[in-house]
Scaffold this motif. Structure first.
Motif, PDB file in Angstrom:
ATOM      1  N   ILE A  43       0.821  -1.211   0.000  1.00  0.00           N
ATOM      2  CA  ILE A  43       0.000   0.000   0.000  1.00  0.00           C
ATOM      3  C   ILE A  43       0.858   1.264   0.000  1.00  0.00           C
ATOM      4  O   ILE A  43       0.480   2.281  -0.584  1.00  0.00           O
ATOM      5  N   ASP A  44       2.035   1.226   0.616  1.00  0.00           N
ATOM      6  CA  ASP A  44       2.892   2.409   0.649  1.00  0.00           C
ATOM      7  C   ASP A  44       3.390   2.744  -0.755  1.00  0.00           C
ATOM      8  O   ASP A  44       3.296   3.896  -1.210  1.00  0.00           O
ATOM      9  N   ALA A  45       3.925   1.742  -1.450  1.00  0.00           N
ATOM     10  CA  ALA A  45       4.397   1.969  -2.815  1.00  0.00           C
ATOM     11  C   ALA A  45       3.246   2.371  -3.731  1.00  0.00           C
ATOM     12  O   ALA A  45       3.353   3.301  -4.550  1.00  0.00           O
ATOM     13  N   TYR A  46       2.131   1.679  -3.602  1.00  0.00           N
ATOM     14  CA  TYR A  46       0.935   1.929  -4.423  1.00  0.00           C
ATOM     15  C   TYR A  46       0.479   3.382  -4.265  1.00  0.00           C
ATOM     16  O   TYR A  46       0.273   4.112  -5.238  1.00  0.00           O
ATOM     17  N   ALA A  47       0.346   3.808  -3.000  1.00  0.00           N
ATOM     18  CA  ALA A  47      -0.125   5.159  -2.719  1.00  0.00           C
ATOM     19  C   ALA A  47       0.867   6.212  -3.195  1.00  0.00           C
ATOM     20  O   ALA A  47       0.483   7.235  -3.780  1.00  0.00           O
ATOM     21  N   CYS A  48       2.150   5.981  -2.934  1.00  0.00           N
ATOM     22  CA  CYS A  48       3.166   6.970  -3.303  1.00  0.00           C
ATOM     23  C   CYS A  48       3.223   7.181  -4.819  1.00  0.00           C
ATOM     24  O   CYS A  48       3.353   8.318  -5.290  1.00  0.00           O
TER      25      CYS A  48
ATOM     26  N   PRO B  43      -0.458  -5.504  -6.862  1.00  0.00           N
ATOM     27  CA  PRO B  43      -0.655  -5.153  -5.451  1.00  0.00           C
ATOM     28  C   PRO B  43      -0.717  -6.398  -4.583  1.00  0.00           C
ATOM     29  O   PRO B  43      -1.247  -7.430  -4.993  1.00  0.00           O
ATOM     30  N   ASN B  44      -0.183  -6.290  -3.350  1.00  0.00           N
ATOM     31  CA  ASN B  44      -0.302  -7.412  -2.425  1.00  0.00           C
ATOM     32  C   ASN B  44      -1.524  -7.201  -1.530  1.00  0.00           C
ATOM     33  O   ASN B  44      -2.352  -6.315  -1.758  1.00  0.00           O
ATOM     34  N   SER B  45      -1.638  -8.021  -0.482  1.00  0.00           N
ATOM     35  CA  SER B  45      -2.844  -8.004   0.342  1.00  0.00           C
ATOM     36  C   SER B  45      -3.013  -6.728   1.150  1.00  0.00           C
ATOM     37  O   SER B  45      -4.095  -6.473   1.689  1.00  0.00           O
ATOM     38  N   SER B  46      -1.969  -5.904   1.262  1.00  0.00           N
ATOM     39  CA  SER B  46      -2.113  -4.630   1.970  1.00  0.00           C
ATOM     40  C   SER B  46      -2.945  -3.623   1.176  1.00  0.00           C
ATOM     41  O   SER B  46      -3.395  -2.622   1.728  1.00  0.00           O
ATOM     42  N   VAL B  47      -3.128  -3.896  -0.107  1.00  0.00           N
ATOM     43  CA  VAL B  47      -4.038  -3.082  -0.929  1.00  0.00           C
ATOM     44  C   VAL B  47      -5.383  -3.794  -0.885  1.00  0.00           C
ATOM     45  O   VAL B  47      -5.689  -4.663  -1.697  1.00  0.00           O
ATOM     46  N   SER B  48      -6.172  -3.444   0.115  1.00  0.00           N
ATOM     47  CA  SER B  48      -7.379  -4.194   0.459  1.00  0.00           C
ATOM     48  C   SER B  48      -8.491  -3.989  -0.574  1.00  0.00           C
ATOM     49  O   SER B  48      -8.409  -3.096  -1.420  1.00  0.00           O
ATOM     50  N   PRO B  49      -9.558  -4.798  -0.505  1.00  0.00           N
ATOM     51  CA  PRO B  49     -10.660  -4.634  -1.469  1.00  0.00           C
ATOM     52  C   PRO B  49     -11.243  -3.224  -1.504  1.00  0.00           C
ATOM     53  O   PRO B  49     -11.547  -2.697  -2.578  1.00  0.00           O
ATOM     54  N   THR B  50     -11.421  -2.612  -0.338  1.00  0.00           N
ATOM     55  CA  THR B  50     -11.950  -1.238  -0.348  1.00  0.00           C
ATOM     56  C   THR B  50     -10.974  -0.288  -1.028  1.00  0.00           C
ATOM     57  O   THR B  50     -11.374   0.584  -1.812  1.00  0.00           O
ATOM     58  N   VAL B  51      -9.683  -0.432  -0.750  1.00  0.00           N
ATOM     59  CA  VAL B  51      -8.679   0.411  -1.409  1.00  0.00           C
ATOM     60  C   VAL B  51      -8.734   0.214  -2.917  1.00  0.00           C
ATOM     61  O   VAL B  51      -8.709   1.182  -3.691  1.00  0.00           O
TER      62      VAL B  51
ATOM     63  N   ASP C  41      -0.806   1.586   7.628  1.00  0.00           N
ATOM     64  CA  ASP C  41      -0.218   0.261   7.452  1.00  0.00           C
ATOM     65  C   ASP C  41       1.248   0.254   7.866  1.00  0.00           C
ATOM     66  O   ASP C  41       1.683  -0.624   8.612  1.00  0.00           O
ATOM     67  N   ASN C  42       2.018   1.216   7.388  1.00  0.00           N
ATOM     68  CA  ASN C  42       3.458   1.179   7.620  1.00  0.00           C
ATOM     69  C   ASN C  42       3.854   1.583   9.029  1.00  0.00           C
ATOM     70  O   ASN C  42       4.947   1.247   9.480  1.00  0.00           O
ATOM     71  N   THR C  43       2.986   2.299   9.737  1.00  0.00           N
ATOM     72  CA  THR C  43       3.263   2.608  11.144  1.00  0.00           C
ATOM     73  C   THR C  43       2.609   1.600  12.079  1.00  0.00           C
ATOM     74  O   THR C  43       2.699   1.749  13.301  1.00  0.00           O
ATOM     75  N   LEU C  44       1.949   0.598  11.506  1.00  0.00           N
ATOM     76  CA  LEU C  44       1.243  -0.412  12.309  1.00  0.00           C
ATOM     77  C   LEU C  44       0.211   0.259  13.211  1.00  0.00           C
ATOM     78  O   LEU C  44       0.155   0.024  14.409  1.00  0.00           O
ATOM     79  N   ASN C  45      -0.587   1.106  12.581  1.00  0.00           N
ATOM     80  CA  ASN C  45      -1.606   1.877  13.308  1.00  0.00           C
ATOM     81  C   ASN C  45      -0.962   2.711  14.413  1.00  0.00           C
ATOM     82  O   ASN C  45      -1.484   2.842  15.517  1.00  0.00           O
ATOM     83  N   PHE C  46       0.206   3.274  14.097  1.00  0.00           N
ATOM     84  CA  PHE C  46       0.960   4.192  14.958  1.00  0.00           C
ATOM     85  C   PHE C  46       1.581   3.513  16.174  1.00  0.00           C
ATOM     86  O   PHE C  46       1.989   4.187  17.117  1.00  0.00           O
ATOM     87  N   THR C  47       1.712   2.198  16.137  1.00  0.00           N
ATOM     88  CA  THR C  47       2.378   1.479  17.224  1.00  0.00           C
ATOM     89  C   THR C  47       3.794   1.057  16.844  1.00  0.00           C
ATOM     90  O   THR C  47       4.540   0.592  17.709  1.00  0.00           O
ATOM     91  N   GLY C  48       4.171   1.195  15.578  1.00  0.00           N
ATOM     92  CA  GLY C  48       5.488   0.767  15.129  1.00  0.00           C
ATOM     93  C   GLY C  48       6.592   1.640  15.697  1.00  0.00           C
ATOM     94  O   GLY C  48       6.415   2.845  15.949  1.00  0.00           O
ATOM     95  N   GLN C  49       7.757   1.047  15.883  1.00  0.00           N
ATOM     96  CA  GLN C  49       8.859   1.741  16.526  1.00  0.00           C
ATOM     97  C   GLN C  49       9.444   2.864  15.668  1.00  0.00           C
ATOM     98  O   GLN C  49      10.133   3.744  16.185  1.00  0.00           O
ATOM     99  N   MET C  50       9.188   2.835  14.362  1.00  0.00           N
ATOM    100  CA  MET C  50       9.706   3.892  13.495  1.00  0.00           C
ATOM    101  C   MET C  50       8.703   5.024  13.276  1.00  0.00           C
ATOM    102  O   MET C  50       8.966   5.955  12.516  1.00  0.00           O
ATOM    103  N   THR C  51       7.556   4.951  13.928  1.00  0.00           N
ATOM    104  CA  THR C  51       6.547   6.004  13.795  1.00  0.00           C
ATOM    105  C   THR C  51       7.076   7.323  14.354  1.00  0.00           C
ATOM    106  O   THR C  51       7.702   7.360  15.419  1.00  0.00           O
TER     107      THR C  51
END
Length: 305
Positions: A13-18, A41-49, A148-158
């Motif tokens: 989804i990050d690459a797709y969106a960018c 697209p992989n599974s991070s590009v969900s049906p709604t997306v 997705d890439n911040t893991l809903n803002f719980t990821g350590q790189m957020t």
């Protein structure tokens, strides 16, 4: 023409969106640009997306095309349509190739430790003063990529930049307050509907000097415990078929952990050099959750010691 593209194996989804959002910005600025990809697209590009119908464009190579790479900087993994000597800009948050691109492109190489590459693209919109003209579609894509890439803002790189970017983009896109949970549940349903395809679509192979297992798959779901309870045997059999040194990182959003699945003892020992892990059979739990790029950074830092 500037061709905005990403990696060869898959589009998350990050690459797709960018790709979509940066091509839109350049065209608004009067710079002809197209979002192009040979990958699916992989599974991070969900049906709604997918239902938002953000379209990549057909591409016929031209001798004077310039390439902009988003969410990737390792030239071994570029989309095969890319001509390396014609890359003019790189926007990424994965470690390892910062010096290579700084020497080639100078400030046109923007590779930073940040939650999402989408945040870097958002900053370009902001700097151009064109946020009010961003389409709702691009805003929704970038916002979801940050989730997705911040893991809903719980990821350590957020970072605070990710949080602020999401807030503004979600407003622009009119995203519902419950969109994060809906999104990750959709991703999990898509993964479980075709598990082997999902594994293949987010799998990377690393060289021994990476200090990581050589076959490394990753997936982000709402409930990792449920997925692994139902599918662990199938996952292990499929991963073992990809090589004898493997790891799957299942990121669980609902409880903020990573479930590291690695049956080979050598793979477990490799990971033990990076983290204090307690293995129960083939599983180790990491809290808070970690992304593959964070484990890659630990491996690179081990080389520097």
């Amino acid at each position: 023409m500037k061709i905005i593209t990403s990696g060869a194996s898959y589009l998350d989804i990050d690459a797709y969106a960018c790709c979509i959002a940066y091509a839109e910005l350049l065209n608004l600025q009067g710079i002809p640009a197209r979002a192009v990809s040979s990958a699916k697209p992989n599974s991070s590009v969900s049906p709604t997306v997918l239902s938002w119908s953000a379209a990549f464009q057909r591409y016929t190579p031209q001798a004077n095309d310039a390439f902009v790479l988003v969410d990737v900087s390792d030239y071994h993994h570029f989309d095969p349509l890319v001509v390396l000597d014609q890359v003019v800009e790189v926007i990424d948050h994965h470690p390892g190739y910062e010096q290579y691109w700084a020497e080639r492109l100078g400030c046109a190489a923007d590779i930073r430790p940040i939650g999402a590459a989408a945040t870097l693209v958002f900053q370009r919109w902001q700097a151009a003063g064109l946020l009010s003209r961003m389409s709702e579609q691009s805003a929704a894509l970038l916002a979801t990529a940050i989730l997705d890439n911040t893991l809903n803002f719980t990821g350590q790189m957020t970072t605070e930049l990710d949080v602020r970017a999401y807030d503004l983009l979600a407003q622009r896109a009119n995203l519902a307050a419950n969109w994060p949970e809906r999104y990750f549940l959709e991703c999990q349903a898509a993964i479980e509907a075709d598990l082997q395809a999902a594994l293949a679509a987010d799998l990377k192979r690393f060289k021994p000097d990476s200090n990581l297992p050589q076959v490394f798959a990753q997936m982000t779901v709402w409930d990792a415990d449920g997925l692994l309870h139902n599918h662990c045997n199938e996952i292990c059999a499929w991963m073992a078929g990809q090589g004898d040194d493997w790891l799957l990182n299942v990121i669980s959003i609902s409880d903020g952990k990573s479930c590291l699945l690695a049956e080979p003892e050598a793979s477990q020992q490799t990971l033990n050099r990076l983290l204090p892990l307690q293995w129960q059979a083939a599983m180790a739990i990491v809290k808070p959750s970690m992304l593959r790029k964070e484990l890659l950074m630990l491996g690179l830092n081990l080389n520097a010691v």
